[in-house]
Design a protein around this motif. Sequence first.
Motif, short mmCIF file in Angstrom:
data_model
loop_
_atom_site.label_atom_id
_atom_site.label_comp_id
_atom_site.label_asym_id
_atom_site.label_seq_id
_atom_site.Cartn_x
_atom_site.Cartn_y
_atom_site.Cartn_z
N VAL A 494 -8.70 13.25 4.44
CA VAL A 494 -8.74 12.28 3.34
C VAL A 494 -7.44 12.33 2.53
O VAL A 494 -6.85 11.28 2.21
CB VAL A 494 -9.96 12.55 2.44
CG1 VAL A 494 -9.90 11.70 1.18
CG2 VAL A 494 -11.25 12.28 3.20
N VAL A 495 -6.99 13.53 2.19
CA VAL A 495 -5.75 13.66 1.41
C VAL A 495 -4.56 13.16 2.22
O VAL A 495 -3.67 12.47 1.69
CB VAL A 495 -5.55 15.13 0.98
CG1 VAL A 495 -4.21 15.30 0.26
CG2 VAL A 495 -6.69 15.58 0.07
N TYR A 496 -4.54 13.49 3.51
CA TYR A 496 -3.42 13.10 4.37
C TYR A 496 -3.31 11.57 4.47
O TYR A 496 -2.23 10.99 4.27
CB TYR A 496 -3.62 13.71 5.76
CG TYR A 496 -2.54 13.41 6.76
CD1 TYR A 496 -1.22 13.79 6.55
CD2 TYR A 496 -2.84 12.75 7.95
CE1 TYR A 496 -0.22 13.54 7.48
CE2 TYR A 496 -1.86 12.47 8.89
CZ TYR A 496 -0.55 12.88 8.65
OH TYR A 496 0.42 12.60 9.57
N ILE A 497 -4.42 10.91 4.76
CA ILE A 497 -4.41 9.46 4.89
C ILE A 497 -4.13 8.80 3.53
O ILE A 497 -3.39 7.81 3.44
CB ILE A 497 -5.74 8.96 5.47
CG1 ILE A 497 -5.95 9.51 6.88
CG2 ILE A 497 -5.78 7.44 5.49
CD1 ILE A 497 -4.89 9.07 7.86
N GLY A 498 -4.71 9.36 2.47
CA GLY A 498 -4.46 8.80 1.14
C GLY A 498 -3.00 8.90 0.73
O GLY A 498 -2.42 7.95 0.21
N ALA A 499 -2.39 10.07 0.99
CA ALA A 499 -0.97 10.23 0.68
C ALA A 499 -0.12 9.31 1.53
O ALA A 499 0.87 8.72 1.04
CB ALA A 499 -0.56 11.69 0.89
N LEU A 500 -0.49 9.15 2.80
CA LEU A 500 0.28 8.26 3.68
C LEU A 500 0.19 6.81 3.20
O LEU A 500 1.17 6.06 3.30
CB LEU A 500 -0.26 8.39 5.11
CG LEU A 500 0.56 7.71 6.21
CD1 LEU A 500 1.93 8.34 6.33
CD2 LEU A 500 -0.18 7.79 7.54
N ARG A 501 -0.96 6.43 2.66
CA ARG A 501 -1.10 5.06 2.16
C ARG A 501 -0.16 4.80 0.99
O ARG A 501 0.40 3.70 0.86
CB ARG A 501 -2.55 4.82 1.74
CG ARG A 501 -2.81 3.41 1.22
CD ARG A 501 -4.27 3.22 0.87
NE ARG A 501 -4.52 1.83 0.49
CZ ARG A 501 -5.69 1.35 0.14
NH1 ARG A 501 -6.76 2.16 0.14
NH2 ARG A 501 -5.84 0.09 -0.19
N LEU A 502 0.02 5.81 0.14
CA LEU A 502 0.92 5.65 -1.01
C LEU A 502 2.38 5.72 -0.60
O LEU A 502 3.21 4.96 -1.10
CB LEU A 502 0.62 6.73 -2.05
CG LEU A 502 -0.76 6.68 -2.71
CD1 LEU A 502 -0.95 7.86 -3.63
CD2 LEU A 502 -0.95 5.37 -3.48
N ILE A 503 2.70 6.61 0.33
CA ILE A 503 4.10 6.83 0.71
C ILE A 503 4.60 5.74 1.64
O ILE A 503 5.73 5.25 1.49
CB ILE A 503 4.25 8.22 1.36
CG1 ILE A 503 3.93 9.32 0.34
CG2 ILE A 503 5.66 8.40 1.93
CD1 ILE A 503 3.84 10.70 0.95
N GLY A 509 -1.07 0.86 7.41
CA GLY A 509 -1.57 -0.37 8.00
C GLY A 509 -1.66 -0.30 9.51
O GLY A 509 -2.60 -0.83 10.12
N SER A 510 -0.69 0.39 10.15
CA SER A 510 -0.73 0.55 11.60
C SER A 510 -1.94 1.36 12.03
O SER A 510 -2.63 1.02 13.01
CB SER A 510 0.55 1.21 12.09
OG SER A 510 1.69 0.44 11.78
N ILE A 511 -2.22 2.44 11.30
CA ILE A 511 -3.38 3.26 11.62
C ILE A 511 -4.66 2.46 11.43
O ILE A 511 -5.57 2.50 12.27
CB ILE A 511 -3.40 4.52 10.73
CG1 ILE A 511 -2.18 5.40 11.02
CG2 ILE A 511 -4.68 5.32 10.95
CD1 ILE A 511 -2.04 6.56 10.07
N ARG A 512 -4.73 1.71 10.33
CA ARG A 512 -5.93 0.91 10.06
C ARG A 512 -6.14 -0.13 11.16
O ARG A 512 -7.27 -0.34 11.62
CB ARG A 512 -5.77 0.22 8.71
CG ARG A 512 -6.99 -0.61 8.28
CD ARG A 512 -6.65 -1.41 7.05
NE ARG A 512 -5.49 -2.27 7.32
CZ ARG A 512 -4.69 -2.76 6.36
NH1 ARG A 512 -4.93 -2.48 5.09
NH2 ARG A 512 -3.66 -3.52 6.69
N ASP A 513 -5.05 -0.75 11.60
CA ASP A 513 -5.17 -1.76 12.66
C ASP A 513 -5.69 -1.14 13.96
O ASP A 513 -6.52 -1.73 14.66
CB ASP A 513 -3.82 -2.42 12.90
CG ASP A 513 -3.39 -3.29 11.73
OD1 ASP A 513 -4.24 -3.63 10.89
OD2 ASP A 513 -2.17 -3.59 11.63
N VAL A 514 -5.18 0.05 14.29
CA VAL A 514 -5.64 0.71 15.50
C VAL A 514 -7.12 1.04 15.41
O VAL A 514 -7.89 0.82 16.35
CB VAL A 514 -4.81 2.00 15.75
CG1 VAL A 514 -5.44 2.84 16.85
CG2 VAL A 514 -3.38 1.65 16.12
N VAL A 515 -7.53 1.57 14.26
CA VAL A 515 -8.94 1.92 14.07
C VAL A 515 -9.82 0.67 14.17
O VAL A 515 -10.89 0.68 14.81
CB VAL A 515 -9.14 2.63 12.72
CG1 VAL A 515 -10.63 2.83 12.44
CG2 VAL A 515 -8.42 3.96 12.71
#
Length: 550
Positions: A494-503, A509-515
């Motif tokens: 959760v922290v990793y994905i959340g930090a990646l969303r901010l950074i 968006g690429s990860i979200r599209d794949v999912v």
Amino acid sequence: MSRVQTGAGEPVKAGPEGAGPRTPVETEPRTETTADLTNVLKRGAGMAAIGLVIVQIVFVAQTLVLGRLLGPHEVGIFAAGTVLTGIIGVFAQNTLSHALIQRAHDIEDAANTVLIVTFVTGLLLALAVLVASPLIGALFHDSRVGLIAAASSGIMALHSCPSVPDALMQRTFQFKRRVIIEPAVQLTLASISILFAVFGYGAWAMVIGTYASAATWVLLSWWMAKWRPFRGRFSFRIWRELAGFSLPLLLDGIAERSRDMVQQVLVGRAFGTAGLGQFRYGSRIALLPGLAVVQICGYVLFPAFSRISSDGTRFRQAFLRALGWIWLAALPVGALLLALGQPVVVLLLGEKWRAAGAAASAMAGIVLCAALTSVAAEAVKGAGRSRLLNWLSAINVGLGLPLIVLLLPFGLVGVGVAISVIYMVCGFVTLVQARSVVGVSVRDTIACMMPSTLSALIALGVVMPLERFVVRSDRYPALLGLASIIAECVLFSVVYIGALRLISPTWYGSIRDVVVRVLARLADRARLDHANAHTNTEHGSEESPWASRS
């Protein structure tokens, strides 16, 4: 379908999944579009992942069961007896198979040349290990170690046999090998080793299991490749050409395996066979996730990079895309191994393996190196610039051995830290070399890797102190402790994905599209299965009156 050539130089078309040569086809090389190659790589990565998941599940089960049945001392006896297996195995397989994958002509002659050279080399080296076995026993002050070494010598000859069929399958993207051969080999090793360990064979159980798995590997590789030897001819000219490509890889393999051999000898003599067993298991656990990255990506990326290396734009795009995704996936694994490696090992294997868990955590850098080299080294080899990898040989010998000796007084953790440093240096050197070969700028490379790096560091800064100073999962019973480990992994994600969303919203968006695409495919498949089941049910109800009348 991929094209191969006969020894006479006549192009022929390979049948599906290597079914053998068919009718002659056009002599002009087939141009593959980006979409064609992308679809092949996606299918290959998917099939490789399926096979790897099976292999990893079996491997983890084998590691846990044998760890509890044998204990550190017996594992150490086997590790000491097979100390030469790694470095001799490099000679046995001779790395000529990499040159065979990269080669574009005279495939039948090249395949027969590699087959003869590797088998003769493996046979000679098996005899060398047999002769040296008493010295190995004396080195570790244990006669059983010498007997294990003598009994294991024949594995060298067996390992040399499947190198050609494996290479031919890889160069033509025959991905079924990953789904069938490797899981079967690992399952054979696990089942036979565990069976004989239960009957009290100790370290010999692992020797017997290794022979059984090697025999399985040989039989299945030759059966699935559908290739028959001696259609071509042995050629000294081709041998020299192949050796010119593979020599740097051979030197790098020798340097790395020499370092591994020396470090095992140093650990065995400093901490005894029990300490060597702890080190062996710690390194296997640390290598497990890195091996997953290398096996999936290396099997797919090397032949792919070989095909597109002449197209600079495609080569750069493919390199950056592969590097970004692999780094994105590997960083969380390495960070979690650093934070949670020791408690996981203690909870799964017991308190007697605590030192192995500490060593595994210290070797977390192996995962990151695997992520870098699985892309960078394959790009260098795919471009035909394998000589650049000679730097790795110098680093392994020049930096690796002195650093291990320097940190040996700090115990297995010190050795683990030394190994992490060596692997990380090799990984970044390989990345620098690949960047110059592919033509990627420093700015593009940093932009590709920095968002996931910063996100992983933030997540590690949250989870690691929480585990070390608050939770301390290994204090609890196994089930409760593992539940807390799972909760910490979820928190890290959760922290990793959340930090990646901010950074980096782009990467998020690429990860979200794949999912989203994966979930949509699963939903479509579920709807299709439901529709088929409903149709079958209706047909069955219509036919049932007739069935009752008959």
